[in-house]
Design a protein around this motif. Sequence first.
Motif, PDB file in Angstrom:
ATOM      1  N   UNK A  80       0.834  -1.199   0.000  1.00 42.44           N
ATOM      2  CA  UNK A  80       0.000   0.000   0.000  1.00 42.44           C
ATOM      3  C   UNK A  80       0.872   1.254   0.000  1.00 42.44           C
ATOM      4  N   UNK A  81       1.866   1.282   0.863  1.00 46.13           N
ATOM      5  CA  UNK A  81       2.699   2.480   1.000  1.00 46.13           C
ATOM      6  C   UNK A  81       3.473   2.789  -0.272  1.00 46.13           C
ATOM      7  N   UNK A  82       3.746   1.786  -1.088  1.00 49.19           N
ATOM      8  CA  UNK A  82       4.428   2.027  -2.361  1.00 49.19           C
ATOM      9  C   UNK A  82       3.600   2.909  -3.295  1.00 49.19           C
ATOM     10  N   UNK A  83       2.290   2.961  -3.072  1.00 45.40           N
ATOM     11  CA  UNK A  83       1.405   3.770  -3.925  1.00 45.40           C
ATOM     12  C   UNK A  83       1.276   5.215  -3.449  1.00 45.40           C
ATOM     13  N   UNK A  84       1.797   5.524  -2.269  1.00 47.08           N
ATOM     14  CA  UNK A  84       1.622   6.853  -1.676  1.00 47.08           C
ATOM     15  C   UNK A  84       2.687   7.806  -2.209  1.00 47.08           C
ATOM     16  N   UNK A  85       2.253   8.995  -2.598  1.00 47.20           N
ATOM     17  CA  UNK A  85       3.154  10.012  -3.138  1.00 47.20           C
ATOM     18  C   UNK A  85       3.002  11.323  -2.362  1.00 47.20           C
ATOM     19  N   UNK A  86       4.113  12.005  -2.148  1.00 53.11           N
ATOM     20  CA  UNK A  86       4.083  13.350  -1.590  1.00 53.11           C
ATOM     21  C   UNK A  86       4.003  13.433  -0.084  1.00 53.11           C
ATOM     22  N   UNK A  87       3.919  12.297   0.592  1.00 54.93           N
ATOM     23  CA  UNK A  87       3.827  12.278   2.052  1.00 54.93           C
ATOM     24  C   UNK A  87       4.950  11.420   2.621  1.00 54.93           C
ATOM     25  N   UNK A  88       5.344  11.725   3.829  1.00 55.92           N
ATOM     26  CA  UNK A  88       6.230  10.830   4.570  1.00 55.92           C
ATOM     27  C   UNK A  88       5.442   9.565   4.896  1.00 55.92           C
ATOM     28  N   UNK A  89       6.045   8.404   4.723  1.00 60.23           N
ATOM     29  CA  UNK A  89       5.350   7.150   4.999  1.00 60.23           C
ATOM     30  C   UNK A  89       6.042   6.393   6.126  1.00 60.23           C
TER      31      UNK A  89
END
Length: 234
Positions: A80-89
Amino acid sequence: MGGQLVREGHTGTGPGAITPDGCAVELYARLSVGSEPEVIASVLRPGASVLELGCGAGRVTHPLVALGFDVTAVDESAQMLERVRGARTVRSPIEALELGEERFDAVVLGSFLVHTSDHRVREGLLGTCRRHVKDDGVVLVQREGAGYHSDVPREREDRAAGCTIRILSSDPVGDGVDEVRVEYVFEDARWTQTFRSRELSVERFEAHLEEAGLAVGRYLTPDGTWVLARPRQT
């Protein structure tokens, strides 16, 4: 983090990776966002720091980032986190999250996660919210609306995504818990998700917040599904 937790009673089917709570990564990357970002933004100052718990593939994260918020997005699924952009994960189960002395203007617990069937997990979720919110900050919790468990079967269209979402059943499995089965149908793919949910009255919901050191400030939406809570001062 180590291996992913297995969430009892949570399963999913369909193409691609499935997370421990039955969520399909590709599905959640396709689904469109609703009014969540606007509800969240309505109570925050510009540029506020936001801790989003259970961010998934970034469906809510990305609009919050676009609105100028400083978002830290947490999920237990690396896919899931691989799809997140622009935010700290941050990869972590929500209930185990520890960010040291870091505190946020807002902590967001969406996706009806507060309705987990496991009391200990709920305590952990709300404890994480309380630990990571500033003394003058807010915790924003999404809860189930009236009829969530009884108004079945039902369906709605996510027209932006081209998806029909059907709540197929909500069947009691004991101790006040229901097993909910959902189907997502696109022209080219179909997913299902089964999860366990505990119906919470307003009184019970507010009592759980109190036990975690939080107090309801106000209900943000007419249907009562979004709630603003504040840390209780000791």
